[in-house]
Design a protein around this motif. Structure first.
Motif, PDB file in Angstrom:
ATOM      1  N   ILE A 135       0.832  -1.199   0.000  1.00 34.34           N
ATOM      2  CA  ILE A 135       0.000   0.000   0.000  1.00 34.34           C
ATOM      3  C   ILE A 135       0.871   1.255   0.000  1.00 34.34           C
ATOM      4  N   ASP A 136       1.789   1.377   0.934  1.00 34.12           N
ATOM      5  CA  ASP A 136       2.599   2.592   1.009  1.00 34.12           C
ATOM      6  C   ASP A 136       3.404   2.815  -0.262  1.00 34.12           C
ATOM      7  N   GLY A 137       3.973   1.739  -0.773  1.00 32.68           N
ATOM      8  CA  GLY A 137       4.854   1.897  -1.915  1.00 32.68           C
ATOM      9  C   GLY A 137       4.100   2.064  -3.221  1.00 32.68           C
ATOM     10  N   LEU A 138       3.041   1.305  -3.409  1.00 29.36           N
ATOM     11  CA  LEU A 138       2.454   1.213  -4.749  1.00 29.36           C
ATOM     12  C   LEU A 138       1.047   1.792  -4.860  1.00 29.36           C
ATOM     13  N   ILE A 142      -4.018   8.310   0.864  1.00 32.40           N
ATOM     14  CA  ILE A 142      -3.903   9.740   1.127  1.00 32.40           C
ATOM     15  C   ILE A 142      -5.027  10.163   2.065  1.00 32.40           C
ATOM     16  N   ARG A 143      -4.726  11.063   2.967  1.00 32.61           N
ATOM     17  CA  ARG A 143      -5.752  11.549   3.879  1.00 32.61           C
ATOM     18  C   ARG A 143      -6.821  12.297   3.098  1.00 32.61           C
ATOM     19  N   GLY A 144      -8.073  11.869   3.226  1.00 35.37           N
ATOM     20  CA  GLY A 144      -9.162  12.497   2.474  1.00 35.37           C
ATOM     21  C   GLY A 144      -9.548  11.680   1.246  1.00 35.37           C
ATOM     22  N   GLN A 145      -8.899  10.527   1.090  1.00 30.23           N
ATOM     23  CA  GLN A 145      -9.155   9.698  -0.089  1.00 30.23           C
ATOM     24  C   GLN A 145     -10.226   8.652   0.220  1.00 30.23           C
ATOM     25  N   GLY A 321     -15.556   1.423  -8.527  1.00 36.06           N
ATOM     26  CA  GLY A 321     -14.279   1.845  -9.099  1.00 36.06           C
ATOM     27  C   GLY A 321     -14.377   3.144  -9.873  1.00 36.06           C
ATOM     28  N   TYR A 322     -15.532   3.398 -10.457  1.00 35.94           N
ATOM     29  CA  TYR A 322     -15.705   4.655 -11.192  1.00 35.94           C
ATOM     30  C   TYR A 322     -15.856   5.846 -10.253  1.00 35.94           C
ATOM     31  N   ILE A 323     -16.209   5.594  -8.996  1.00 36.65           N
ATOM     32  CA  ILE A 323     -16.417   6.718  -8.076  1.00 36.65           C
ATOM     33  C   ILE A 323     -15.206   6.920  -7.167  1.00 36.65           C
ATOM     34  N   THR A 324     -14.638   5.802  -6.686  1.00 31.47           N
ATOM     35  CA  THR A 324     -13.575   5.935  -5.703  1.00 31.47           C
ATOM     36  C   THR A 324     -12.264   6.350  -6.363  1.00 31.47           C
ATOM     37  N   GLU A 325     -11.336   6.770  -5.529  1.00 29.70           N
ATOM     38  CA  GLU A 325     -10.061   7.237  -6.048  1.00 29.70           C
ATOM     39  C   GLU A 325      -9.041   6.100  -6.044  1.00 29.70           C
ATOM     40  N   GLY A 326      -9.355   5.066  -6.778  1.00 34.14           N
ATOM     41  CA  GLY A 326      -8.483   3.913  -6.877  1.00 34.14           C
ATOM     42  C   GLY A 326      -9.099   2.708  -6.203  1.00 34.14           C
ATOM     43  N   GLN A 327      -8.314   1.628  -6.093  1.00 33.21           N
ATOM     44  CA  GLN A 327      -8.797   0.430  -5.432  1.00 33.21           C
ATOM     45  C   GLN A 327      -7.614  -0.455  -5.074  1.00 33.21           C
ATOM     46  N   LEU A 346      -1.223  -5.173  -9.944  1.00 29.28           N
ATOM     47  CA  LEU A 346      -1.461  -4.601 -11.281  1.00 29.28           C
ATOM     48  C   LEU A 346      -2.818  -3.914 -11.384  1.00 29.28           C
ATOM     49  N   PRO A 347      -3.918  -4.544 -10.980  1.00 34.14           N
ATOM     50  CA  PRO A 347      -5.187  -3.814 -11.036  1.00 34.14           C
ATOM     51  C   PRO A 347      -5.375  -2.837  -9.880  1.00 34.14           C
ATOM     52  N   SER A 348      -4.497  -2.817  -8.906  1.00 29.44           N
ATOM     53  CA  SER A 348      -4.653  -1.875  -7.800  1.00 29.44           C
ATOM     54  C   SER A 348      -4.100  -0.512  -8.203  1.00 29.44           C
ATOM     55  N   LEU A 349      -4.643   0.499  -7.579  1.00 25.09           N
ATOM     56  CA  LEU A 349      -4.309   1.858  -8.027  1.00 25.09           C
ATOM     57  C   LEU A 349      -4.706   2.846  -6.939  1.00 25.09           C
ATOM     58  N   SER A 350      -3.882   3.856  -6.764  1.00 26.94           N
ATOM     59  CA  SER A 350      -4.293   4.980  -5.926  1.00 26.94           C
ATOM     60  C   SER A 350      -4.200   6.227  -6.788  1.00 26.94           C
ATOM     61  N   ARG A 351      -5.342   6.823  -7.075  1.00 31.87           N
ATOM     62  CA  ARG A 351      -5.344   7.953  -7.995  1.00 31.87           C
ATOM     63  C   ARG A 351      -4.719   9.200  -7.412  1.00 31.87           C
TER      64      ARG A 351
END
Lengths: 457, 601
Positions: A135-138, A142-145, A321-327, A346-351
């Motif tokens: 999580i931290d690295g990839l 973020i606070r507020g996410q 997934g379309y609403i949240t800021e990543g998954q 690979l499918p995980s993401l933090s926008r």
């Protein structure tokens, strides 16, 4: 309010129709006094001049067309709020169930809330260190996410969420203004209990507000549960200036309740029977995360979804997934290899991480390191596919190195113990160490200057 | 609704029919039925309830009007009054729109914040007509001038980069009777009086109004012949969109629709950007609001915000206003087009707009077509995209509107109705690919499924303004990529070692094109925007290396030896190491390659 209405025209699933109601407003709360004096709550969800459709939170069993009285309360569902709610436990409608009595309200708030004006939002830029490398690295939180965990039955999403709660830290800042709002929708008793235990072990129980709707509680109540929780979170964050982490579990049970009500109302179903407005409805929950200019606090959301049949294109994860800021996506295959947390990177993401990492936030090499790990690990999957066809022995030297990198990456980077906390430094250094397994020219996403500094270190 | 319940509700409505006055009859989410509505017109704006929530009439049946309400209807009670305004849903048009942010029905969100705080409350009125700002106006028209709709009669500097031309509203024609002197005016002050041909006096102000669902008139459409330059290689070189064209960006979540839209909003060479955040995330709008004032427009050197209009209906704002938001945005764009500007409209995302249509349609209990979407989905989409184009305006100037719509297909499946219907009305398709996004290949535009139908119209422009070889090089790169993807199929089965060296070279050059050309780092200061010249030089050097390497291989030198030169990786790094417009750097590299390969031979 003193006027009571007798007589119900129609009962269908959780809905009742009452005629000749006067002065009631859309979304108003009503009390239904059933025969022997039991009081239930309901919400008006369609109203015309002479009749109202009421959704009964506790369900309609034992209500007959004649045995109940309807009382208008004249306001939408509200919950009482004050700083006393910290450490308390409520049911899915915000009524105390911990035997500690009523909350003396400083304010009462409509649980539907109001949308934050985009102009008033503050763009989230401070990261939360969870001590979990994947999580931290990839997929930096973020606070507020709003960052959901996409999981499936039998996967350790609860353990991961609990570990995040225990280890979450705001770098360089004391954690005194940190609290947790926990909303359980349709979860089993032992899951709720697991979280309580885990909060206790983490020593944060007195900073937790719990809203519990268990699997055997009425499904309709689940519609209100996340809204109660977020109303409490908004109060704590934006009026008391606290940093709130909201855990919503399980959003799939929430969506199923939504579908159940929609179908008893006879609405035209969308994909897989879910109502066409599910996107707007989910957005009215998820979008309540964020920060506001000129206010101290923040709301960070970690909704948990158990994906039916591990199908990421199912409407629940899809719309989320379309609403949240990543998954953060958990994978069964990794878990079967014995890797915890089984984060499929690979499918995980933090926008939001793009603006909150790098020099001045985490470390200058964070962005390139993460991108290269993603890219190299994507290549690992291609090599593995190839190896399964032609056999490992036939692979080129570089491809063999990729296999080795993939193995070590999963076992040393992604995998960690449930009580293991790695600092951001440790996570990034580990990332470079693993990347250095690969020949330098394979690291094509990284600037030469950064490579000189970190490759092979 | 089940038959019984529906019947009860309908009976209730019929009983109420005979009573008088326009009052609320039934409330179901954003859809409100109003009785006593005999005087209402279709698409008239109405004020609903005691708080005066804004709504629009969308159906009339006997004496009952169906109204979609643009605000949350919680707390409305049957019997509350509904008042007609006599006008269709309209937006105010005046200086002060640029740099501003509006909600879906054109209310300035900053003004709403001043009135209701950080959370949006209901029944709050805000509009450009309340703006206290005075503008320095230069009057152009003189008494006696013949004017008609579109004639520019005055101007003011709206931002340092944009001159706001004040025009006679369409439909007004006559002679200027008297004008005010140059000076400072508010938007509601009269600048001049016009005696119209019908014998009335028309007082012209800066503030004008236009119904959003009606396209503003123009003289004629013109052929598209110039690209919208975005500084994004995969778009400008491979799949360019013309100024006045239409493009769609479909992609499942996380593939970078919004990032691509933001990049175009930041770097494209349009004069004005209208960014419609339709049912998307609040934080994304905030990001634009925080970033754009700090970023500079490469063309004018001014902050990007000084050429940007934002429309925000985030996903938690009322769904009916989402339906209106794209019309609000394109009406504002047409107004600036009429002044002779080139506008780029970003609609992010049109799927949310289509879902708003579906939601309202469902509440109206209409017969659904595909996947619950109403049967009129495709006609509504075509109406919207047809408002794009290059036009000769009523005053003879030339302006254009380019529409770039993001599409969020359910489950990432491009065969769903919104993507399919959109494809019929756009001519440029940038298909985003989940696999590319997973391996962090951004922009994740798939070069095999995407297309642009504007190439024929634009190749003359490229030949004249960049280089005659531009289109030829582009075709050559695409050919290599196609071949690479075919070879990859084989590699997946047998590995790359057994391929002949010629084919290994194709794989290597394909890799160079993918990493060094198609991938572009939005956050890298050099790579975020690339001039057409540099794009051309990059193609030139890739092909130079490819062709020279081919010669070397023909002489029997193995590919592995070629790779050891590191030349391929040099080319990949060019995007970071060589700044825009530095042809010498390319010449130096070419020389290095020439010598290096010569030595090999």
């Amino acid at each position: 309010m003193s006027i009571e209405y007798l007589g119900i025209k129609n009962i269908n699933g959780p809905l009742i129709v009452v005629e000749r109601i006067k002065g009631a407003a859309y979304e108003d709360l009503v009390e239904i006094v059933v025969g022997d004096g039991e009081t239930r709550l309901g919400r008006i969800m369609d109203i015309s001049e002479d009749a109202a459709v009421i959704q009964v939170f506790e369900g309609t069993s034992e209500i007959s067309l004649t045995n109940s009285r309807i009382r208008l309360l004249g306001h939408p569902l509200e919950i009482p709020l004050s700083d006393e709610i910290l450490g308390r436990t409520f049911d899915g409608l915000g009524r105390p169930i911990d035997g500690l009595g009523k909350v003396y309200p400083r304010v009462k708030r409509d649980i539907n809330g109001e949308p934050i004006n985009p102009v008033s939002r503050k763009y989230p830029r401070d990261y939360i260190e969870t001590g979990i490398s994947s999580i931290d690295g990839l997929t930096t939180l973020i606070r507020g996410q709003k960052l959901p965990i996409f999981s499936g039955s039998g996967l350790p999403h609860n353990e991961l969420a609990a570990q995040i709660v225990r280890q979450a830290r705001l770098p360089g800042e004391e954690n005194t203004r940190f609290a947790i709002v926990f909303a359980a929708m349709g979860v089993k008793y032992d899951v709720a209990e697991y979280f309580r235990e885990s909060f206790m072990q983490g020593g944060v129980l007195e900073r937790v507000v719990m809203f519990i709707n268990l699997a055997n509680d009425p499904p309709v109540e689940r519609i209100a549960t996340p809204r109660c929780a977020l109303t409490a979170a908004e109060y704590l964050a934006f009026e008391l200036g606290m940093h709130i982490l909201v855990i919503l579990t399980d959003m799939s049970a929430y969506c199923e309740a939504l579908r159940e009500i929609s179908s008893s109302k006879g609405e035209i179903p969308g994909r897989k029977g879910f109502p066409g407005y599910m996107y707007s409805d989910l957005a009215s929950i998820y979008e309540r995360a964020g920060m506001i200019r000129g206010k101290e606090g923040s709301i960070t959301q970690i909704p948990i979804l158990s994906i039916p049949n591990d199908d990421i294109t199912h409407p629940i994860p899809d719309l989320t997934g379309y609403i949240t800021e990543g998954q953060i996506v958990l994978g069964r295959e990794l878990y079967q290899k014995g890797i915890y947390p089984p984060v499929m990177i690979l499918p995980s993401l933090s926008r939001l991480m793009k603006d909150s990492i790098g020099e001045g936030f985490t470390r200058e090499d964070h962005g390139p390191c993460a991108t290269q790990l993603f890219s190299s690990y994507a290549r690992v999957n291609e090599v593995r596919a190839l190896a399964s066809v032609i056999g490992e022995d036939e692979l080129s030297r570089t491809d063999k190195l990729y296999l080795e990198f993939g193995k070590q990456f999963e076992e040393r980077f992604i995998s960690q113990a449930q009580d293991e906390r790695r600092s951001m430094e440790e996570t990034l250094d580990l990332g470079w160490k693993l990347l250095s397994i690969l020949p330098r020219e394979e690291l094509d996403r990284v600037d030469t200057a950064i490579l000189d500094k970190y490759y092979g270190r | 609704m089940s038959y019984d319940m529906n019947n009860t509700m309908n009976n209730a409505m019929n009983n109420a029919l005979n009573r008088m006055g326009s009052t609320i009859l039934r409330i179901n989410g954003p859809v409100v039925k109003v009785k006593g509505a005999g005087n209402f017109k279709m698409h008239e704006t109405v004020m609903v309830g005691n708080q005066g929530l804004i709504g629009e009439v969308i159906a009339l049946d006997d004496n009952i009007a169906t109204v979609q309400v643009y605000e949350v209807t919680t707390g409305l009670t049957p019997g509350e009054p509904v008042a007609g305004t006599g006008k269709p849903l309209s937006v105010w048009l005046a200086p002060g729109m640029i740099g501003n942010i509006f909600d879906g029905i054109g209310r300035p969100l900053q003004a709403i914040e001043e009135k209701s705080g950080p959370f949006i409350q209901r029944g709050v009125y805000a509009g450009l007509d309340e703006s206290p700002k005075k503008w320095v106006v230069h009057i152009i028209a003189k008494p006696g001038d013949r004017v008609r709709g579109g004639t520019v009669v005055a101007e003011t500097r709206e931002t340092p980069a944009i001159t706001h031309r004040i025009m006679v509203p369409p439909g007004i024609e006559g002679a200027v009777k008297e004008v005010m002197p140059d000076g400072e005016y508010g938007v509601t002050e009269t600048l001049m009086k016009i005696s119209t041909v019908s014998g009335e006096i028309f007082e012209l102000k800066m503030l004008q109004e236009w119904p959003v669902r009606k396209p503003r008139p123009a003289m004629q459409r013109l052929a598209i012949g110039e690209p919208l330059i975005t500084g994004q290689r995969v778009i400008d070189t491979f799949f360019p969109v013309g100024k006045g064209g239409t493009a769609a960006i479909p992609g499942s979540f996380g593939t970078g629709k919004t990032m691509t839209q933001h990049q175009i909003a930041k770097w494209s060479d349009a004069d004005i950007i209208v960014y419609i955040g339709c049912g998307e995330r609040g934080n994304e709008m905030t990001e634009v609001l925080e970033d754009f004032p700090r970023l500079t427009d490469p063309k004018t050197g001014r902050p990007l915000m000084e050429r940007t209009i934002l429309i925000a209906n985030t996903s938690n704002m009322p769904v009916a206003a989402r339906e209106a938001s794209i019309y609000t945005g394109i009406t504002m764009a047409e107004y600036y087009r009429d002044m002779g500007y080139n506008i780029a409209v970003m609609a992010d995302s049109t799927s949310r707009w289509a879902e708003a249509l579906r939601e309202i349609s469902g509440r109206l209990e209409e017969m659904p077509a595909e996947e619950g979407f109403p049967a009129y989905l495709s006609s509504r989409l075509s109406e919207f995209y047809e408002r794009a184009g290059k036009f000769e305006t009523l005053n003879g100037s030339v302006g254009s509107i380019t529409v770039i719509g993001a599409v969020s297909p359910q489950g990432g499946d491009f065969s769903e109705p919104v993507t399919q219907n959109t494809k019929r009305f756009i001519r440029c398709f940038w298909g985003l690919d989940r696999q590319l996004a997973y391996s962090r290949h951004y922009p994740a535009i798939n070069w095999l499924t995407s297309y642009s139908e504007y190439l024929d119209a634009l190749d003359g422009w490229y030949a004249e303004n960049v280089d005659p070889l531009f289109i030829k090089y582009r075709t050559e790169l695409l050919r290599i990529l196609r071949e690479e993807s075919k070879l990859m199929e084989i590699v997946k089965l047998v590995g790359s070692d057994i391929l002949p060296d010629e084919q290994k070279l194709i794989l290597e050059t394909g890799r160079v094109i993918r990493l060094g050309f198609l991938q572009q780092a939005a956050f890298h200061p050099v790579d975020t925007y690339v001039s057409l010249k540099k794009q051309f030089y990059m193609m030139d050097i890739i092909l130079y290396l490819h062709n020279q390497a081919y010669e070397v291989i023909r002489k029997g030198i193995p590919m592995s030896q070629l790779k050891e030169t590191g030349f391929f990786d040099d080319v990949i790094k060019i995007k970071y190491t060589v700044k825009d417009d530095d042809p010498e750097a390319f010449a130096r590299l070419k020389e290095k390659f020439r010598q290096g390969l010569e030595n090999l031979k």
